[in-house]
Design an enzyme around this catalytic site. Structure first.
Site, mmCIF file in Angstrom:
data_model
loop_
_atom_site.group_PDB
_atom_site.id
_atom_site.type_symbol
_atom_site.label_atom_id
_atom_site.label_comp_id
_atom_site.label_asym_id
_atom_site.label_seq_id
_atom_site.Cartn_x
_atom_site.Cartn_y
_atom_site.Cartn_z
ATOM 1 N N ALA A 41 11.037 2.448 5.797
ATOM 2 C CA ALA A 41 9.901 1.132 6.038
ATOM 3 C C ALA A 41 10.522 0.683 7.331
ATOM 4 C CB ALA A 41 10.174 0.341 4.876
ATOM 5 N N ARG A 42 11.523 -0.152 7.460
ATOM 6 C CA ARG A 42 12.112 -1.043 8.482
ATOM 7 C C ARG A 42 13.460 -0.991 8.589
ATOM 8 N NH1 ARG A 42 7.365 -0.564 9.332
ATOM 9 N NH2 ARG A 42 5.593 -2.103 9.993
ATOM 10 N N GLU A 62 17.359 1.244 17.199
ATOM 11 C CA GLU A 62 16.830 2.831 17.593
ATOM 12 C C GLU A 62 16.788 2.844 19.141
ATOM 13 O OE1 GLU A 62 13.346 2.943 15.254
ATOM 14 O OE2 GLU A 62 14.240 3.220 13.492
ATOM 15 N N THR A 106 9.148 -2.925 1.901
ATOM 16 C CA THR A 106 8.967 -4.545 2.170
ATOM 17 C C THR A 106 8.918 -4.644 3.666
ATOM 18 O OG1 THR A 106 11.060 -5.368 2.586
ATOM 19 C CG2 THR A 106 10.406 -5.018 0.173
ATOM 20 N N HIS A 121 12.531 8.141 13.019
ATOM 21 C CA HIS A 121 11.374 7.345 12.863
ATOM 22 C C HIS A 121 10.076 8.219 12.678
ATOM 23 C CE1 HIS A 121 10.235 2.912 13.539
ATOM 24 N NE2 HIS A 121 9.262 3.684 12.515
ATOM 25 N N GLY A 130 7.783 8.378 10.024
ATOM 26 C CA GLY A 130 7.216 7.777 8.958
ATOM 27 C C GLY A 130 5.215 8.065 9.407
ATOM 28 N N ARG A 177 0.890 -1.320 -0.106
ATOM 29 C CA ARG A 177 -0.152 0.121 0.026
ATOM 30 C C ARG A 177 0.935 1.180 0.107
ATOM 31 N NH1 ARG A 177 -4.925 -1.749 3.994
ATOM 32 N NH2 ARG A 177 -5.868 -3.469 2.936
#
Length: 524
Positions: A228-229, A258, A200, A276, A278, A148
């Site tokens: 993302a990650r 983190e 991903t 972080h 997002g 998405r």
């Protein structure tokens, strides 16, 4: 009246579906507040501050649903909740736009040196020539992972006149055409893209996906983003390629550890970083709060919840009957996903024997839940599995058969792609548990659990021995081995299980053995 405890700071406006809920009382207090009667709480809403342990659940005998106002559920013991028949829900869509916008903002800032220029002007400097940037227009954006967030990012990139090249092994041609993107393998995306962004989930397969080897396949002057990650990009390798000038710059919002502390990427002026952020928008915080508040209310109104990540509530008797087949169904789906690497357009499921006395539609959703696990970037469960399949253009079929293949029950699942298909059949045997008894035209019998390898090879003398010797020389202990073949000297398979997963080098060594056709990891 249902007692609903909001244990963490959650957007007040987002709680409105519960504030005007006539059948519930909203309590906004810390979990350890002495005024909170835990034994009377029916629903618990948390963010990341409250850790929901098995011990805490033991103090909440009336608890029916836990709602996490966010995506991750690392602070919730989902297994303990499931055992107690407690539904756990989250808000997987609430930060989609927020993360896509943050990624695009990071990309624009990176290409135009905005953070560096900002700091320079604040230092009373005026160095226009030092911050000459690069336009996004006409550039090729490589998106690794087309879920998405990746899809939303592609829409924005196209509006800016960018070309979009996508790598997602599970993206079908039809969906790529619908999204208006070019679809290629990872090496093609790495070689052609001017800017590469990863979107991903973090899995054993995607951890370190961008590493020294893959970085070396990119064009000189490429830019990288990770919102993302942490861990998808090997940060040490990225620092090396930034340092030698191959990578022109990077924008990083997430880190493997983190907060990251001292980090090799921080010494480069052409690397921009954020802590972080997002999902850190007012709108995203409102969205996740509203999503979970609606989920809790829907549950108490007797309506199906949309974002449950575990088993829906059911009577203890029904749960005990369906539980072993639920586990088997999910295992079959996971095996199928890991062995079928192509984009799938159809999944057909056939039930036979005693399993047909149960609610097979629920088991079908369990198959899809296992199939989509680690395959797409949102959590898929028994509630939203059919919707996830529909969104990806996958036809799902279910039928009942009288052919039990000699077992008391069987579940057969076939995934079909454009030019390929793969079938897995399993059964549940009392006192023995789940067994996989058929794997893509081969009769076999193995317990689906742990770290496994599915090896296709030619039935030649010495192949099994060479595999054993290679693993023995590397001090890898084979826990179990099962073999199957169609006819002597023809196609054959072996399924091996190990105490711990094999690394990429060990698998590459096995793949080089003569007469081995292919190797697939199966992690259950």
């Amino acid at each position: 009246m249902f007692q609903i405890l909001v244990a963490d700071a959650i957007n007040e406006e987002g709680l409105s579906p519960l504030l005007d809920f006539n059948e519930g009382t909203l309590i906004q207090k810390k979990i350890n507040d002495p005024e909170v009667a835990l034994e009377k709480i029916d629903a618990l809403l948390v963010r990341s501050a409250t850790t929901v342990t098995e011990e805490l659940l033991g103090k909440m005998p009336q608890l029916k649903i836990i709602a996490r106002a966010g995506v991750g559920v690392d602070n919730i013991d989902v297994n303990a909740a499931t055992k107690r028949g407690i539904i756990v829900v989250n808000a997987p869509d609430g930060n989609t736009i927020s993360t896509a916008e943050h990624t695009f903002a990071m990309m624009a800032s990176l290409m135009r040196n905005i953070p560096q220029a900002h700091q320079s002007v604040k230092n009373l400097e005026w160095k226009r020539n030092a911050f000459i940037g690069t336009e996004l227009y006409g550039k090729t954006l490589g998106i690794v992972g087309m879920g998405r967030i990746g899809s939303e990012l592609a829409k924005r990139a196209k509006v800016f006149g960018m070309n979009v090249k996508v790598y997602d092994p599970f993206l079908t041609k039809e969906r790529a055409i619908k999204l208006g993107v070019s679809h290629g393998n990872l090496e093609e995306v790495l070689a052609e893209a001017d800017i590469i962004t990863v979107h991903t989930p973090l899995t054993p397969e995607t951890k370190g996906l961008i590493n020294e080897e893959t970085l070396s396949k990119t064009k000189k002057g490429v830019y990288f983003l990770n919102c993302a990650r942490g861990g998808i990009i090997d940060e040490q390798a990225l620092a090396k390629f930034v340092g030698n000038g191959h990578v022109a710059g990077a924008a990083i919002d997430v880190f493997e550890v983190e907060p990251p502390g001292e980090h090799p990427l921080f010494k480069f002026d052409n690397v921009i970083v954020t802590p972080h952020l997002g999902a850190s928008t007012k709108e995203a915080q409102l969205n996740v709060a509203t999503q979970v508040a609606k989920e809790v209310r829907m549950y108490f109104e007797g309506k199906p919840v949309l974002n449950s990540i575990n088993l829906p509530a059911m009577s203890k008797d029904i749960f005990e009957k369906i539980k072993p087949f639920h586990q088997l169904s999910k295992q079959i789906g996971t095996i199928l996903s890991q062995c079928m690497k192509q984009g799938v357009n159809e999944i057909s499921i056939t039930y036979s024997g005693t399993v047909t006395d149960l609610e097979t539609s629920y088991l079908t959703k369990a198959v899809l839940s296992g199939f989509f696990k680690n395959r797409i970037d949102v959590n898929v469960n028994e509630v939203n599995a059919l919707l996830a399949a529909k969104e990806r253009g996958i036809t799902v079929g279910e039928k009942i058969s009288t052919n039990t293949f000699g077992y008391a029950n069987s579940i057969t699942v076939t995934a079909k792609a454009e030019n390929h298909q793969f079938t897995v059949r399993g059964t549940f045997i009392d006192h023995y548990g789940p067994r996989i008894v058929y794997l893509n035209d081969f009769v076999i019998d193995f317990l689906p659990e742990g770290n496994m390898l599915y090896i296709q090879h030619m039935d030649r003398p010495g192949v099994v021995g060479r595999v054993g010797k290679i693993l023995g020389d590397q001090e890898v202990n084979i826990a179990t081995m099962q073999v199957g073949r169609k006819q002597a000297g023809g196609e054959a398979i072996m399924v091996l299980s190990f105490d711990k997963p094999l690394d990429d080098q060990q698998i590459a060594t096995l793949a080089a053995v003569e007469d081995i056709v292919s190797i697939n990891r199966i992690n259950l």
